[in-house]
Design a protein around this motif. Sequence first.
Motif, PDB file in Angstrom:
ATOM      1  N   ALA A   1      -4.952 -17.039  12.574  1.00  0.00           N
ATOM      2  CA  ALA A   1      -5.009 -15.882  11.667  1.00  0.00           C
ATOM      3  C   ALA A   1      -4.532 -16.262  10.269  1.00  0.00           C
ATOM      4  O   ALA A   1      -5.145 -15.889   9.263  1.00  0.00           O
ATOM      5  N   ASN A   2      -3.448 -17.025  10.186  1.00  0.00           N
ATOM      6  CA  ASN A   2      -2.905 -17.430   8.886  1.00  0.00           C
ATOM      7  C   ASN A   2      -3.849 -18.364   8.136  1.00  0.00           C
ATOM      8  O   ASN A   2      -3.911 -18.333   6.906  1.00  0.00           O
ATOM      9  N   MET A   3      -4.589 -19.199   8.865  1.00  0.00           N
ATOM     10  CA  MET A   3      -5.564 -20.077   8.208  1.00  0.00           C
ATOM     11  C   MET A   3      -6.777 -19.274   7.719  1.00  0.00           C
ATOM     12  O   MET A   3      -7.306 -19.534   6.650  1.00  0.00           O
ATOM     13  N   VAL A   4      -7.179 -18.275   8.513  1.00  0.00           N
ATOM     14  CA  VAL A   4      -8.286 -17.401   8.101  1.00  0.00           C
ATOM     15  C   VAL A   4      -7.911 -16.636   6.831  1.00  0.00           C
ATOM     16  O   VAL A   4      -8.738 -16.408   5.947  1.00  0.00           O
ATOM     17  N   LEU A   5      -6.635 -16.271   6.705  1.00  0.00           N
ATOM     18  CA  LEU A   5      -6.146 -15.529   5.539  1.00  0.00           C
ATOM     19  C   LEU A   5      -5.835 -16.433   4.347  1.00  0.00           C
ATOM     20  O   LEU A   5      -5.400 -15.967   3.301  1.00  0.00           O
TER      21      LEU A   5
ATOM     22  N   GLY B   1      -7.417 -18.570  -8.493  1.00  0.00           N
ATOM     23  CA  GLY B   1      -7.285 -17.574  -9.560  1.00  0.00           C
ATOM     24  C   GLY B   1      -7.826 -16.213  -9.189  1.00  0.00           C
ATOM     25  O   GLY B   1      -7.509 -15.654  -8.144  1.00  0.00           O
ATOM     26  N   LYS B   2      -8.708 -15.670 -10.046  1.00  0.00           N
ATOM     27  CA  LYS B   2      -9.228 -14.314  -9.860  1.00  0.00           C
ATOM     28  C   LYS B   2     -10.044 -14.187  -8.574  1.00  0.00           C
ATOM     29  O   LYS B   2     -10.015 -13.164  -7.892  1.00  0.00           O
ATOM     30  N   GLU B   3     -10.800 -15.258  -8.234  1.00  0.00           N
ATOM     31  CA  GLU B   3     -11.620 -15.216  -7.020  1.00  0.00           C
ATOM     32  C   GLU B   3     -10.742 -15.039  -5.783  1.00  0.00           C
ATOM     33  O   GLU B   3     -11.065 -14.260  -4.885  1.00  0.00           O
ATOM     34  N   LEU B   4      -9.621 -15.765  -5.739  1.00  0.00           N
ATOM     35  CA  LEU B   4      -8.698 -15.664  -4.611  1.00  0.00           C
ATOM     36  C   LEU B   4      -8.035 -14.278  -4.598  1.00  0.00           C
ATOM     37  O   LEU B   4      -7.879 -13.655  -3.542  1.00  0.00           O
ATOM     38  N   PHE B   5      -7.678 -13.770  -5.786  1.00  0.00           N
ATOM     39  CA  PHE B   5      -7.077 -12.443  -5.925  1.00  0.00           C
ATOM     40  C   PHE B   5      -8.027 -11.368  -5.399  1.00  0.00           C
ATOM     41  O   PHE B   5      -7.634 -10.455  -4.684  1.00  0.00           O
ATOM     42  N   ASP B   6      -9.319 -11.482  -5.745  1.00  0.00           N
ATOM     43  CA  ASP B   6     -10.325 -10.518  -5.273  1.00  0.00           C
ATOM     44  C   ASP B   6     -10.513 -10.594  -3.761  1.00  0.00           C
ATOM     45  O   ASP B   6     -10.732  -9.584  -3.096  1.00  0.00           O
TER      46      ASP B   6
ATOM     47  N   ARG C   1      -8.240 -11.398  -1.644  1.00  0.00           N
ATOM     48  CA  ARG C   1      -7.057 -10.768  -1.034  1.00  0.00           C
ATOM     49  C   ARG C   1      -7.242  -9.250  -0.903  1.00  0.00           C
ATOM     50  O   ARG C   1      -6.732  -8.643   0.030  1.00  0.00           O
ATOM     51  N   ARG C   2      -7.948  -8.667  -1.869  1.00  0.00           N
ATOM     52  CA  ARG C   2      -8.181  -7.222  -1.802  1.00  0.00           C
ATOM     53  C   ARG C   2      -9.111  -6.876  -0.631  1.00  0.00           C
ATOM     54  O   ARG C   2      -8.967  -5.839   0.008  1.00  0.00           O
ATOM     55  N   LYS C   3     -10.064  -7.783  -0.365  1.00  0.00           N
ATOM     56  CA  LYS C   3     -11.044  -7.515   0.688  1.00  0.00           C
ATOM     57  C   LYS C   3     -10.526  -7.846   2.083  1.00  0.00           C
ATOM     58  O   LYS C   3     -11.071  -7.383   3.082  1.00  0.00           O
ATOM     59  N   MET C   4      -9.508  -8.706   2.174  1.00  0.00           N
ATOM     60  CA  MET C   4      -8.994  -9.146   3.465  1.00  0.00           C
ATOM     61  C   MET C   4      -7.494  -8.856   3.534  1.00  0.00           C
ATOM     62  O   MET C   4      -6.706  -9.460   2.821  1.00  0.00           O
ATOM     63  N   GLN C   5      -7.110  -7.901   4.366  1.00  0.00           N
ATOM     64  CA  GLN C   5      -5.710  -7.485   4.460  1.00  0.00           C
ATOM     65  C   GLN C   5      -5.147  -7.790   5.855  1.00  0.00           C
ATOM     66  O   GLN C   5      -5.895  -7.921   6.824  1.00  0.00           O
ATOM     67  N   VAL C   6      -3.821  -7.873   5.941  1.00  0.00           N
ATOM     68  CA  VAL C   6      -3.199  -8.274   7.199  1.00  0.00           C
ATOM     69  C   VAL C   6      -2.024  -7.359   7.563  1.00  0.00           C
ATOM     70  O   VAL C   6      -1.285  -6.913   6.702  1.00  0.00           O
ATOM     71  N   VAL C   7      -1.914  -7.071   8.861  1.00  0.00           N
ATOM     72  CA  VAL C   7      -0.714  -6.433   9.410  1.00  0.00           C
ATOM     73  C   VAL C   7      -0.036  -7.486  10.269  1.00  0.00           C
ATOM     74  O   VAL C   7      -0.577  -7.918  11.283  1.00  0.00           O
ATOM     75  N   PHE C   8       1.144  -7.922   9.840  1.00  0.00           N
ATOM     76  CA  PHE C   8       1.842  -8.983  10.560  1.00  0.00           C
ATOM     77  C   PHE C   8       2.510  -8.453  11.818  1.00  0.00           C
ATOM     78  O   PHE C   8       2.727  -7.255  11.985  1.00  0.00           O
ATOM     79  N   GLN C   9       2.857  -9.405  12.699  1.00  0.00           N
ATOM     80  CA  GLN C   9       3.467  -9.068  13.984  1.00  0.00           C
ATOM     81  C   GLN C   9       4.833  -8.411  13.818  1.00  0.00           C
ATOM     82  O   GLN C   9       5.197  -7.535  14.588  1.00  0.00           O
ATOM     83  N   ASN C  10       5.560  -8.829  12.807  1.00  0.00           N
ATOM     84  CA  ASN C  10       6.960  -8.419  12.687  1.00  0.00           C
ATOM     85  C   ASN C  10       7.132  -7.264  11.708  1.00  0.00           C
ATOM     86  O   ASN C  10       7.053  -7.453  10.499  1.00  0.00           O
TER      87      ASN C  10
ATOM     88  N   CYS D   1       6.384   0.513  -1.271  1.00  0.00           N
ATOM     89  CA  CYS D   1       5.744  -0.445  -0.349  1.00  0.00           C
ATOM     90  C   CYS D   1       4.233  -0.200  -0.262  1.00  0.00           C
ATOM     91  O   CYS D   1       3.434  -1.139  -0.326  1.00  0.00           O
ATOM     92  N   ILE D   2       3.851   1.084  -0.097  1.00  0.00           N
ATOM     93  CA  ILE D   2       2.428   1.415   0.071  1.00  0.00           C
ATOM     94  C   ILE D   2       1.698   1.397  -1.265  1.00  0.00           C
ATOM     95  O   ILE D   2       0.523   1.024  -1.357  1.00  0.00           O
ATOM     96  N   GLU D   3       2.396   1.798  -2.327  1.00  0.00           N
ATOM     97  CA  GLU D   3       1.771   1.899  -3.649  1.00  0.00           C
ATOM     98  C   GLU D   3       1.570   0.530  -4.303  1.00  0.00           C
ATOM     99  O   GLU D   3       0.689   0.355  -5.156  1.00  0.00           O
ATOM    100  N   GLU D   4       2.364  -0.463  -3.874  1.00  0.00           N
ATOM    101  CA  GLU D   4       2.344  -1.780  -4.526  1.00  0.00           C
ATOM    102  C   GLU D   4       0.950  -2.422  -4.590  1.00  0.00           C
ATOM    103  O   GLU D   4       0.516  -2.844  -5.670  1.00  0.00           O
ATOM    104  N   PRO D   5       0.175  -2.498  -3.485  1.00  0.00           N
ATOM    105  CA  PRO D   5      -1.164  -3.096  -3.598  1.00  0.00           C
ATOM    106  C   PRO D   5      -2.088  -2.319  -4.544  1.00  0.00           C
ATOM    107  O   PRO D   5      -2.912  -2.914  -5.238  1.00  0.00           O
TER     108      PRO D   5
END
Length: 463
Positions: free
Chosen positions: A323-327, A349-354, A356-365, A379-383
């Motif tokens: 999962a971490n490699m996919v992200l 840069g911007k491509e990686l930033f964009d 990140r917006r399309k691919m989000q993660v909920v971690f185990q912990n 916390c919720i407003e930050e993204p």
Amino acid sequence: MTPLLEMRDVEITFTSTTGTVEAVRGINLTVYPGQSVAIVGESGSGKSTAAMSALGLLPGTGKVTGGQDSFRRPRHHQPLGEEFQEIRGSQIGLVPQDPMSNLNPVWRIGTQVEESLKANNVEADEGRKEHVAKLLEEAGLPDAARRAKQYPHEFSGGMRQRALIAIGLAARPKLLIVDEPTSALDVTVQKTILDHLETLTEELGTAVLFITHDLGLAAERSQHLVVMHRGRVVESGPSLELLRNPQHPYTQRLVKAAPSLASARIQEAKDKGIETEELHAHDTEAGAADTVIEVKNLVREFDIRGTITALVGESGSGKSTVANMVLNLLETTSGQVFFEGRDISALKGKELFDMRRKMQVVFQNPYGSLGPMLSVYRCIEEPLRLHKVGNRKKRERRVAELLDLVSMPRSAMRRYPNELSGGQRQRIAIARVLALGPEVLVLDEAVSALDVLVQDQILQLLA
């Protein structure tokens, strides 16, 4: 028989930024030597808080404001300060809920197990290394002597939980409090751990107090059930009796929901397995005749949104690493990961930033994934703020909508992560990833910290 642990009309309150919160309201609980008791309830019901008060380990501003709480003492006597230290570890063992933040990151696992032996004067110096390996092995860790030399970051979540179980059992306490002991473990290891706890109860006369949202686990592994809801005990009694004839509407809902999630899926998988076996059998028979149609390497791709893929394996098998490699949070040693046809390792840069917006993660912990200094709102407003979505008023509305989606009251906006239970924190983490409307969600054991009723709701929401 004299009770081992007795709680009478115990009330526990917390002082928060929004005023005084009554977390536990007049709970009554009795545990006898050798007995297994489970406190069952949804996230935030006060079950962990009630159990931690017996060890004097209430977090933050938590205080026992009423009733009596005794461990092998007269009811009027409440242990304070040093007296708590006398019973921790040697009399009452604890397996805490969060395997990620309850181990010291700079100490080897073996050193941390050994520390519990030293603190309780168990075993002479020369025999401790062997004793540590034995305890880790008991808790279900293979190759224990080698594992003892490793650090927590080299362990998966489930392996860390097993190390905590070894620490909790180290001094052979009379009572073991286990707070969601198997939520981070795969089913095979879960059985090993729980079988071991059962053996302890029977052979050593060790009492076990389970704290869990899993009614199935509680009923299977404990003789007595205590059901908590919103800080109160709503029902209590022998496990079988309570399951067969639940009286309170909340208990009835729990009993109805308990088998519906896991067992239905397992049965469905079994049914599919039977169908597949039958299909293979027919294929073999057909193969004996002359070939009429033969298909090789046939591919037809459909662009379908909303598919769900599950990566399944036991603790330590590499699921989270994939999962971490996919992200793109972990570099690959070899091979490539493509997202929308592009190799993610080449994005910058911007491509990686964009991306990140399309691919989000909920971690185990749920404990380590929220900033402790940020309010729930932040916390919720930050993204939304980072990706410049809407103005302040629109972002406030969006945060309120997201809290509704994950069944959290809007008043939670003003609270901080340390004022929430593990399950409530995970709901905030899920609300945060939904904020940007991503195309891909990566969920790393995202509902393991939630009770069955909320699990069902979150899974429906994600679907």
